[in-house]
Design a protein around this motif. Structure first.
Motif, PDB file in Angstrom:
ATOM      1  N   LEU A  56      34.328  30.773  46.424  1.00  0.00           N
ATOM      2  CA  LEU A  56      34.047  30.850  45.000  1.00  0.00           C
ATOM      3  C   LEU A  56      32.588  30.520  44.688  1.00  0.00           C
ATOM      4  N   LEU A  57      32.047  29.507  45.358  1.00  0.00           N
ATOM      5  CA  LEU A  57      30.638  29.171  45.156  1.00  0.00           C
ATOM      6  C   LEU A  57      29.737  30.324  45.570  1.00  0.00           C
ATOM      7  N   SER A  58      30.101  30.977  46.656  1.00  0.00           N
ATOM      8  CA  SER A  58      29.327  32.131  47.115  1.00  0.00           C
ATOM      9  C   SER A  58      29.410  33.272  46.107  1.00  0.00           C
ATOM     10  N   CYS A  59      30.589  33.459  45.524  1.00  0.00           N
ATOM     11  CA  CYS A  59      30.761  34.526  44.529  1.00  0.00           C
ATOM     12  C   CYS A  59      29.872  34.308  43.319  1.00  0.00           C
ATOM     13  N   ILE A  60      29.818  33.087  42.814  1.00  0.00           N
ATOM     14  CA  ILE A  60      29.016  32.840  41.613  1.00  0.00           C
ATOM     15  C   ILE A  60      27.534  32.955  41.931  1.00  0.00           C
ATOM     16  N   ARG A  61      27.126  32.555  43.133  1.00  0.00           N
ATOM     17  CA  ARG A  61      25.722  32.690  43.514  1.00  0.00           C
ATOM     18  C   ARG A  61      25.306  34.157  43.555  1.00  0.00           C
ATOM     19  N   LYS A  62      26.143  34.987  44.173  1.00  0.00           N
ATOM     20  CA  LYS A  62      25.824  36.401  44.295  1.00  0.00           C
ATOM     21  C   LYS A  62      25.840  37.090  42.928  1.00  0.00           C
ATOM     22  N   ARG A  63      26.789  36.709  42.090  1.00  0.00           N
ATOM     23  CA  ARG A  63      26.870  37.341  40.773  1.00  0.00           C
ATOM     24  C   ARG A  63      25.635  37.004  39.939  1.00  0.00           C
ATOM     25  N   LEU A  64      25.218  35.743  39.972  1.00  0.00           N
ATOM     26  CA  LEU A  64      24.026  35.351  39.207  1.00  0.00           C
ATOM     27  C   LEU A  64      22.770  36.008  39.773  1.00  0.00           C
ATOM     28  N   ALA A  65      22.738  36.182  41.093  1.00  0.00           N
ATOM     29  CA  ALA A  65      21.596  36.851  41.707  1.00  0.00           C
ATOM     30  C   ALA A  65      21.510  38.306  41.251  1.00  0.00           C
ATOM     31  N   ARG A  66      22.661  38.969  41.195  1.00  0.00           N
ATOM     32  CA  ARG A  66      22.669  40.359  40.718  1.00  0.00           C
ATOM     33  C   ARG A  66      22.257  40.433  39.258  1.00  0.00           C
ATOM     34  N   GLN A  67      22.724  39.463  38.484  1.00  0.00           N
ATOM     35  CA  GLN A  67      22.349  39.430  37.071  1.00  0.00           C
ATOM     36  C   GLN A  67      20.853  39.197  36.910  1.00  0.00           C
ATOM     37  N   ASN A  68      20.313  38.298  37.701  1.00  0.00           N
ATOM     38  CA  ASN A  68      18.873  38.047  37.648  1.00  0.00           C
ATOM     39  C   ASN A  68      18.086  39.271  38.077  1.00  0.00           C
ATOM     40  N   GLU A  69      18.643  39.994  39.038  1.00  0.00           N
ATOM     41  CA  GLU A  69      17.976  41.219  39.474  1.00  0.00           C
ATOM     42  C   GLU A  69      17.908  42.222  38.319  1.00  0.00           C
ATOM     43  N   ARG A  70      18.994  42.338  37.586  1.00  0.00           N
ATOM     44  CA  ARG A  70      19.008  43.250  36.433  1.00  0.00           C
ATOM     45  C   ARG A  70      18.021  42.803  35.360  1.00  0.00           C
ATOM     46  N   ASP A  71      17.815  41.489  35.283  1.00  0.00           N
ATOM     47  CA  ASP A  71      16.854  40.962  34.308  1.00  0.00           C
ATOM     48  C   ASP A  71      15.434  40.947  34.854  1.00  0.00           C
TER      49      ASP A  71
END
Length: 207
Positions: free
Chosen positions: A81-96
């Protein structure tokens, strides 16, 4: 006793995960309640916007429920779960455009500040030492700080940290080792104050 508690929790997680994959909503809710706070806390170390973190955590759990049948049967739930949230936030930051269109998460800024417990500040001299130690901790490179956080605040293994940070085992181990070396190099006082904290008691025992 601590290892027994961790092992018991891991076994319970395994049961809840299996039941969740079979469509048991109560087990899914139990996992949500158990790890929602952990994911929010970790997410806030990677993102300055709590509302985005909360949305991302909810999205992680939503995806897990929707795609539950295709998920791996054998996972360490907390690490996954921790890995999932890290990857999701990274993708979101990439979009930003925070990552300048790179898909790597190795440049993510780690925003957590270590803070030694207030009860250790029993006099002015000790307070000065605590301030100095906090300063040393928070001046560590982001990756070293994050490795320490995952190891001693979240209780992940080095293998799990390596997977989360997308590095091999030796690189993850080196991050932890270099962090300790850096602290010992700069910390001129006796190590007693460090050893009074749960984080560093574990740290010194394992190195």
């Amino acid at each position: 006793m601590k290892n027994q508690n961790i092992n018991s929790l891991t076994k319970e997680d395994t049961i809840l995960w299996r039941e969740m994959k079979e469509g048991n909503e109560k087990s899914f809710s139990a996992l949500f309640e158990r790890y929602y706070g952990y994911l929010n806390h970790y997410g806030n170390t990677l993102c300055l916007h709590p509302e985005k973190v909360q949305d991302s955590v909810q999205d992680v759990f939503t995806d897990i429920w929707i795609y539950r049948q295709s998920l791996n049967d054998s996972v360490v739930v907390k690490a996954y779960l921790l890995s999932c949230i890290r990857k999701r936030l990274a993708r979101q930051n990439e979009r930003d455009h925070v990552f300048r269109k790179t898909t790597s998460t190795d440049t993510i800024e780690f925003l957590f500040d270590f803070s030694i417990e207030h009860q250790l500040i029993i006099d002015e001299v000790t307070a000065e030492k605590v301030v100095h130690l906090n300063k040393l901790l928070n001046e560590l490179p982001d990756r070293q700080k994050e490795a320490l956080y995952l190891r001693y605040h979240q209780g992940l293994t080095i293998e799990q940290i390596a997977e989360m940070l997308e590095v091999n085992y030796q690189s993850a181990n080196n991050l932890l080792h270099r962090a300790l070396i850096n602290l010992r190099k700069e910390w001129k006082e006796n190590l007693t104050l460090i050893m009074l904290t749960p984080l560093f008691l574990n740290l010194l025992e394992k190195n």
